[in-house]
Design a protein around this motif. Structure first.
Motif, PDB file in Angstrom:
ATOM      1  N   GLN A   1       0.834  -1.209   0.000  1.00 34.49           N
ATOM      2  CA  GLN A   1       0.000   0.000   0.000  1.00 34.49           C
ATOM      3  C   GLN A   1       0.865   1.254   0.000  1.00 34.49           C
ATOM      4  O   GLN A   1       0.562   2.244  -0.678  1.00 34.49           O
ATOM      5  N   SER A   2       1.969   1.208   0.764  1.00 34.40           N
ATOM      6  CA  SER A   2       2.865   2.352   0.836  1.00 34.40           C
ATOM      7  C   SER A   2       3.508   2.640  -0.514  1.00 34.40           C
ATOM      8  O   SER A   2       3.658   3.795  -0.918  1.00 34.40           O
ATOM      9  N   LEU A   3       3.882   1.562  -1.224  1.00 36.08           N
ATOM     10  CA  LEU A   3       4.554   1.723  -2.523  1.00 36.08           C
ATOM     11  C   LEU A   3       3.573   1.821  -3.680  1.00 36.08           C
ATOM     12  O   LEU A   3       3.957   2.182  -4.794  1.00 36.08           O
ATOM     13  N   GLU A   4       2.306   1.442  -3.412  1.00 33.06           N
ATOM     14  CA  GLU A   4       1.268   1.405  -4.447  1.00 33.06           C
ATOM     15  C   GLU A   4       1.642   0.455  -5.578  1.00 33.06           C
ATOM     16  O   GLU A   4       1.485   0.750  -6.761  1.00 33.06           O
ATOM     17  N   VAL A   5       2.138  -0.736  -5.198  1.00 35.23           N
ATOM     18  CA  VAL A   5       2.494  -1.779  -6.161  1.00 35.23           C
ATOM     19  C   VAL A   5       2.076  -3.135  -5.577  1.00 35.23           C
ATOM     20  O   VAL A   5       1.775  -3.239  -4.384  1.00 35.23           O
ATOM     21  N   THR A   6       2.064  -4.155  -6.422  1.00 33.85           N
ATOM     22  CA  THR A   6       1.837  -5.526  -5.980  1.00 33.85           C
ATOM     23  C   THR A   6       3.159  -6.264  -6.003  1.00 33.85           C
ATOM     24  O   THR A   6       3.802  -6.369  -7.050  1.00 33.85           O
ATOM     25  N   LEU A   7       3.585  -6.758  -4.849  1.00 30.85           N
ATOM     26  CA  LEU A   7       4.880  -7.428  -4.742  1.00 30.85           C
ATOM     27  C   LEU A   7       4.763  -8.934  -4.854  1.00 30.85           C
ATOM     28  O   LEU A   7       5.705  -9.602  -5.289  1.00 30.85           O
ATOM     29  N   PHE A   8       3.613  -9.497  -4.447  1.00 36.07           N
ATOM     30  CA  PHE A   8       3.405 -10.944  -4.484  1.00 36.07           C
ATOM     31  C   PHE A   8       2.106 -11.273  -5.201  1.00 36.07           C
ATOM     32  O   PHE A   8       1.106 -10.553  -5.070  1.00 36.07           O
ATOM     33  N   GLN A   9       2.133 -12.372  -5.947  1.00 35.87           N
ATOM     34  CA  GLN A   9       0.909 -13.010  -6.402  1.00 35.87           C
ATOM     35  C   GLN A   9       0.566 -14.064  -5.365  1.00 35.87           C
ATOM     36  O   GLN A   9       1.402 -14.895  -5.012  1.00 35.87           O
ATOM     37  N   ARG A  10      -0.658 -14.059  -4.873  1.00 41.59           N
ATOM     38  CA  ARG A  10      -1.054 -14.961  -3.802  1.00 41.59           C
ATOM     39  C   ARG A  10      -2.040 -15.997  -4.325  1.00 41.59           C
ATOM     40  O   ARG A  10      -2.965 -15.675  -5.061  1.00 41.59           O
ATOM     41  N   SER A  11      -1.793 -17.263  -3.939  1.00 45.21           N
ATOM     42  CA  SER A  11      -2.755 -18.329  -4.192  1.00 45.21           C
ATOM     43  C   SER A  11      -3.162 -18.915  -2.849  1.00 45.21           C
ATOM     44  O   SER A  11      -2.844 -18.339  -1.810  1.00 45.21           O
ATOM     45  N   HIS A  12      -3.806 -20.069  -2.853  1.00 48.36           N
ATOM     46  CA  HIS A  12      -4.372 -20.613  -1.608  1.00 48.36           C
ATOM     47  C   HIS A  12      -3.313 -20.799  -0.531  1.00 48.36           C
ATOM     48  O   HIS A  12      -3.465 -20.329   0.596  1.00 48.36           O
ATOM     49  N   ASN A  13      -2.212 -21.488  -0.857  1.00 48.49           N
ATOM     50  CA  ASN A  13      -1.185 -21.754   0.153  1.00 48.49           C
ATOM     51  C   ASN A  13       0.208 -21.356  -0.323  1.00 48.49           C
ATOM     52  O   ASN A  13       1.200 -21.928   0.126  1.00 48.49           O
ATOM     53  N   ALA A  14       0.286 -20.425  -1.250  1.00 42.31           N
ATOM     54  CA  ALA A  14       1.599 -20.090  -1.812  1.00 42.31           C
ATOM     55  C   ALA A  14       1.664 -18.610  -2.169  1.00 42.31           C
ATOM     56  O   ALA A  14       0.645 -17.948  -2.361  1.00 42.31           O
ATOM     57  N   ILE A  15       2.882 -18.106  -2.222  1.00 40.43           N
ATOM     58  CA  ILE A  15       3.126 -16.754  -2.689  1.00 40.43           C
ATOM     59  C   ILE A  15       4.223 -16.794  -3.734  1.00 40.43           C
ATOM     60  O   ILE A  15       5.107 -17.652  -3.687  1.00 40.43           O
ATOM     61  N   GLU A  16       4.171 -15.892  -4.670  1.00 39.70           N
ATOM     62  CA  GLU A  16       5.186 -15.823  -5.720  1.00 39.70           C
ATOM     63  C   GLU A  16       5.452 -14.357  -6.049  1.00 39.70           C
ATOM     64  O   GLU A  16       4.511 -13.573  -6.206  1.00 39.70           O
ATOM     65  N   LEU A  17       6.713 -14.002  -6.130  1.00 38.30           N
ATOM     66  CA  LEU A  17       7.070 -12.618  -6.427  1.00 38.30           C
ATOM     67  C   LEU A  17       6.597 -12.204  -7.812  1.00 38.30           C
ATOM     68  O   LEU A  17       6.723 -12.963  -8.772  1.00 38.30           O
ATOM     69  N   THR A  18       6.068 -10.999  -7.900  1.00 33.71           N
ATOM     70  CA  THR A  18       5.791 -10.410  -9.209  1.00 33.71           C
ATOM     71  C   THR A  18       7.092  -9.881  -9.795  1.00 33.71           C
ATOM     72  O   THR A  18       8.132  -9.863  -9.126  1.00 33.71           O
ATOM     73  N   ASP A  19       7.061  -9.448 -11.032  1.00 34.31           N
ATOM     74  CA  ASP A  19       8.265  -8.863 -11.632  1.00 34.31           C
ATOM     75  C   ASP A  19       8.709  -7.633 -10.846  1.00 34.31           C
ATOM     76  O   ASP A  19       9.904  -7.403 -10.643  1.00 34.31           O
ATOM     77  N   THR A  20       7.734  -6.852 -10.392  1.00 35.38           N
ATOM     78  CA  THR A  20       8.061  -5.685  -9.568  1.00 35.38           C
ATOM     79  C   THR A  20       8.696  -6.113  -8.258  1.00 35.38           C
ATOM     80  O   THR A  20       9.671  -5.515  -7.790  1.00 35.38           O
ATOM     81  N   GLY A  21       8.145  -7.175  -7.666  1.00 31.40           N
ATOM     82  CA  GLY A  21       8.703  -7.684  -6.411  1.00 31.40           C
ATOM     83  C   GLY A  21      10.120  -8.172  -6.573  1.00 31.40           C
ATOM     84  O   GLY A  21      10.984  -7.931  -5.718  1.00 31.40           O
TER      85      GLY A  21
END
Length: 300
Positions: free
Chosen positions: A52-72
């Motif tokens: 929220q502070s950066l106004e970007v999405t850092l992770f893609q979230r699924s049910h039990n996993a997270i994955e970095l976005t290109d920005t992340g």
């Protein structure tokens, strides 16, 4: 509002960066929470606050996993470098020794690193080393992770710095040969009790491939799930094992064990170091690993 004030970027809180780096490195909010002594929900809230502070999405979230976005992924490099500098500054002003935590395979640690580590300490007296060989690291962050790759990694695909080849050869107690010469044929080696370090006998199969014979043991065999266990069984006189010659060099030199059919030696794979905490100390340790290891020609 002045122009200078309008262009000032509001920096995120430090604890949100720490939570982001831990979750990125471990690939799990639960593992990050365990390392930071927080709840998974608290780590998730820290990361959301950062997004929220950066106004970007850092992770893609699924049910039990997270994955970095290109920005992340792009942001992670900056965060790692920044946190490394902050930790360095804390150590300098507090007079604390630098701590370097290394996760490494058990056999490599016991039979290759430990006999050499005094050499490293003499050149780096201000560094406290912490080794992790089994399970999770608990509250410790992993600064360097040593991994093993079957086969030689291609230069373009290597995650980190390759420093040691896995040159394998059969080893056994001298009495197992019952006075026979070491210059035995490869098929004669398979007539001895065979000690496997994996259920699929991968190291034995690769050695037999290099010797141009099928893997068809003629004697008894035992199956272990680690190379350390198979080496210990060999030292107890239970049979012939495959071992990285770098791991048992001192035992070979002392005559405690011998190499039947020494003319056949096969490269099974390689060990390489992945740096999770960039900085001068980590880079120096990896450089030391390479100075102690073997020159390896990477696969094309």
């Amino acid at each position: 509002m002045s122009i200078r004030h309008a262009q000032t970027v509001r920096l995120p809180w430090l604890n949100t960066l720490v939570a982001f780096e831990a979750a990125s490195r471990l690939g799990s909010l639960t593992l990050a929470a365990s390392e930071l002594n927080l709840t998974p929900g608290a780590v998730s809230r820290q990361i959301k606050l950062l997004e929220q502070s950066l106004e970007v999405t850092l992770f893609q979230r699924s049910h039990n996993a997270i994955e970095l976005t290109d920005t992340g992924k792009a942001f992670l490099g900056h965060v790692r470098n920044a946190l490394a500098e902050v930790r360095k500054g804390v150590r300098e002003v507090s007079g604390q020794a630098t701590k370097l935590t290394i996760r490494a395979p058990l056999t490599l640690t016991q039979r290759w690193l430990i006999p050499r580590i005094e050499h490293y300490r003499l050149g780096h007296p201000g560094v406290d080393l912490r080794f992790r060989t089994i399970g999770s690291a608990g509250g410790d962050r992993i600064d360097i992770e040593i991994k093993y790759a079957r086969g030689l990694p291609a230069a373009a695909d290597a995650e980190g710095e390759v420093f040691l080849a896995d040159n394998t050869a059969p080893i056994c107690r001298p009495e197992l040969l019952d006075g026979s010469s070491l210059e035995v044929e490869p098929a004669q080696v398979l007539a001895l009790p065979i000690l496997q370090d994996t259920a699929d006998a991968w190291s034995w199969r690769q050695w037999c491939k290099g010797a141009a014979i099928p893997f068809e043991p003629l004697g008894r065999s035992m199956v272990f799930d680690t190379d350390e266990a198979s080496i210990d069984a060999c030292l107890s006189g239970l049979g012939v094992a495959q071992a990285n010659t770098a791991f048992v060099a001192s035992l070979l030199q002392s005559g405690s064990i011998v190499r039947p059919c020494p003319s056949v030696e096969v490269v099974l794979g390689a060990y390489y170091a992945v740096v999770h905490t960039p900085g001068r100390v980590s880079e120096a340790f990896v450089a030391w690993l390479k100075s102690q290891g073997t020159q390896i020609e990477l696969a094309k």
